[in-house]
Motif scaffolding. Structure first.
Motif, PDB file in Angstrom:
ATOM      1  N   GLY A 228       0.834  -1.202   0.000  1.00  0.00           N
ATOM      2  CA  GLY A 228       0.000   0.000   0.000  1.00  0.00           C
ATOM      3  C   GLY A 228       0.865   1.247   0.000  1.00  0.00           C
ATOM      4  O   GLY A 228       2.042   1.220   0.360  1.00  0.00           O
ATOM      5  N   TRP A 229       0.233   2.358  -0.380  1.00  0.00           N
ATOM      6  CA  TRP A 229       1.003   3.589  -0.530  1.00  0.00           C
ATOM      7  C   TRP A 229       1.276   4.281   0.794  1.00  0.00           C
ATOM      8  O   TRP A 229       2.260   5.005   0.923  1.00  0.00           O
ATOM      9  N   ALA A 230       0.473   4.048   1.799  1.00  0.00           N
ATOM     10  CA  ALA A 230       0.786   4.590   3.130  1.00  0.00           C
ATOM     11  C   ALA A 230       2.062   3.938   3.666  1.00  0.00           C
ATOM     12  O   ALA A 230       2.900   4.597   4.295  1.00  0.00           O
ATOM     13  N   GLU A 231       2.227   2.652   3.399  1.00  0.00           N
ATOM     14  CA  GLU A 231       3.448   1.955   3.798  1.00  0.00           C
ATOM     15  C   GLU A 231       4.645   2.452   2.994  1.00  0.00           C
ATOM     16  O   GLU A 231       5.748   2.585   3.523  1.00  0.00           O
ATOM     17  N   ALA A 232       4.437   2.727   1.709  1.00  0.00           N
ATOM     18  CA  ALA A 232       5.522   3.240   0.867  1.00  0.00           C
ATOM     19  C   ALA A 232       6.002   4.604   1.369  1.00  0.00           C
ATOM     20  O   ALA A 232       7.204   4.869   1.406  1.00  0.00           O
ATOM     21  N   VAL A 233       5.058   5.452   1.777  1.00  0.00           N
ATOM     22  CA  VAL A 233       5.437   6.747   2.337  1.00  0.00           C
ATOM     23  C   VAL A 233       6.205   6.545   3.644  1.00  0.00           C
ATOM     24  O   VAL A 233       7.177   7.250   3.915  1.00  0.00           O
ATOM     25  N   GLY A 234       5.784   5.560   4.440  1.00  0.00           N
ATOM     26  CA  GLY A 234       6.511   5.237   5.667  1.00  0.00           C
ATOM     27  C   GLY A 234       7.945   4.822   5.385  1.00  0.00           C
ATOM     28  O   GLY A 234       8.871   5.232   6.091  1.00  0.00           O
ATOM     29  N   VAL A 235       8.146   4.030   4.345  1.00  0.00           N
ATOM     30  CA  VAL A 235       9.497   3.618   3.958  1.00  0.00           C
ATOM     31  C   VAL A 235      10.315   4.833   3.519  1.00  0.00           C
ATOM     32  O   VAL A 235      11.477   4.994   3.907  1.00  0.00           O
ATOM     33  N   LEU A 236       9.705   5.704   2.739  1.00  0.00           N
ATOM     34  CA  LEU A 236      10.403   6.897   2.264  1.00  0.00           C
ATOM     35  C   LEU A 236      10.804   7.815   3.420  1.00  0.00           C
ATOM     36  O   LEU A 236      11.949   8.265   3.506  1.00  0.00           O
TER      37      LEU A 236
ATOM     38  N   ALA B  23       3.887  11.349  17.490  1.00  0.00           N
ATOM     39  CA  ALA B  23       3.102  12.452  16.936  1.00  0.00           C
ATOM     40  C   ALA B  23       2.285  12.032  15.716  1.00  0.00           C
ATOM     41  O   ALA B  23       1.320  12.703  15.367  1.00  0.00           O
ATOM     42  N   LEU B  24       2.664  10.936  15.093  1.00  0.00           N
ATOM     43  CA  LEU B  24       1.952  10.501  13.894  1.00  0.00           C
ATOM     44  C   LEU B  24       0.635   9.829  14.268  1.00  0.00           C
ATOM     45  O   LEU B  24       0.567   9.087  15.253  1.00  0.00           O
ATOM     46  N   PRO B  25      -0.413  10.073  13.489  1.00  0.00           N
ATOM     47  CA  PRO B  25      -1.685   9.406  13.779  1.00  0.00           C
ATOM     48  C   PRO B  25      -1.588   7.908  13.490  1.00  0.00           C
ATOM     49  O   PRO B  25      -0.813   7.475  12.623  1.00  0.00           O
ATOM     50  N   GLU B  26      -2.378   7.124  14.240  1.00  0.00           N
ATOM     51  CA  GLU B  26      -2.344   5.667  14.039  1.00  0.00           C
ATOM     52  C   GLU B  26      -2.802   5.292  12.641  1.00  0.00           C
ATOM     53  O   GLU B  26      -2.254   4.384  12.029  1.00  0.00           O
ATOM     54  N   GLU B  27      -3.818   5.948  12.160  1.00  0.00           N
ATOM     55  CA  GLU B  27      -4.307   5.710  10.802  1.00  0.00           C
ATOM     56  C   GLU B  27      -4.157   7.006  10.031  1.00  0.00           C
ATOM     57  O   GLU B  27      -4.617   8.046  10.464  1.00  0.00           O
TER      58      GLU B  27
ATOM     59  N   TRP C 170      -1.920   9.069   6.473  1.00  0.00           N
ATOM     60  CA  TRP C 170      -1.190   9.106   5.211  1.00  0.00           C
ATOM     61  C   TRP C 170       0.125   8.356   5.269  1.00  0.00           C
ATOM     62  O   TRP C 170       0.757   8.115   4.247  1.00  0.00           O
ATOM     63  N   LEU C 171       0.532   7.954   6.454  1.00  0.00           N
ATOM     64  CA  LEU C 171       1.825   7.290   6.637  1.00  0.00           C
ATOM     65  C   LEU C 171       1.645   6.134   7.612  1.00  0.00           C
ATOM     66  O   LEU C 171       0.988   6.285   8.644  1.00  0.00           O
TER      67      LEU C 171
END
Length: 153
Positions: A45-53, A102-106, A108-109
């Motif tokens: 998924g793209w949220a995971e891809a943003v997390g990797v980035l 600080a990041l939300p659980e659900e 964009w990332l």
């Protein structure tokens, strides 16, 4: 004067700190990230891809900051490098903890993907540093002068 601020009595090496591993590490991290982000995006998924980035960017920034701070401390005095390394590590750990909290659980990332990217990135950067150290000629004493640079009397 004795203690922490005692004047150095021995000869101080004027050899510059070599930070070339930062360029190599950044290039290796970039190459792995360029492959990992689209593969992660397509498979997880793209949220995971943003997390990797974001994780790759965080680790690269952290290693670069550490290298620069330690080199700066070493230019002042070699005995400052360990406190600089440990202090920088502590500050970075607190910043990473604050970022993850600080990041939300659900959103964009994906926080879990970011955390795994940080772990994998730290291992990757550590491998780059180990290889860099193992392939360099490092002196434990001031290096000898180059041939023909002796002083004329």
């Amino acid at each position: 004067m004795s203690g922490l601020f005692a004047e150095r009595t021995g000869p101080r090496s004027q050899a510059p700190w070599d930070l070339s591993f930062l360029r190599v590490g950044a290039l290796v991290a970039l190459a792995v990230t360029v492959v990992a982000v689209p593969v992660t995006g397509l498979l997880a998924g793209w949220a995971e891809a943003v997390g990797v980035l974001v994780g790759a960017a965080v680790v690269t920034a952290f290693f670069c900051v550490s290298g620069l701070v330690i080199a700066w401390a070493g230019k002042i005095d070699d005995t400052y490098t360990l406190p600089a390394a440990l202090g920088t590590f502590g500050v970075k750990a607190l910043l990473l903890f604050a970022l993850l909290n600080a990041l939300p659980e659900e959103g964009w990332l994906d926080r879990r993907a970011l955390a795994w990217a940080v772990i994998v990135g730290a291992l990757l950067w550590s491998a780059v540093q180990l290889r860099w150290v193992w392939t360099r000629q490092l002196y434990y004493v001031p290096p000898p002068p180059p041939p023909g640079s002796g002083t004329a009397d």
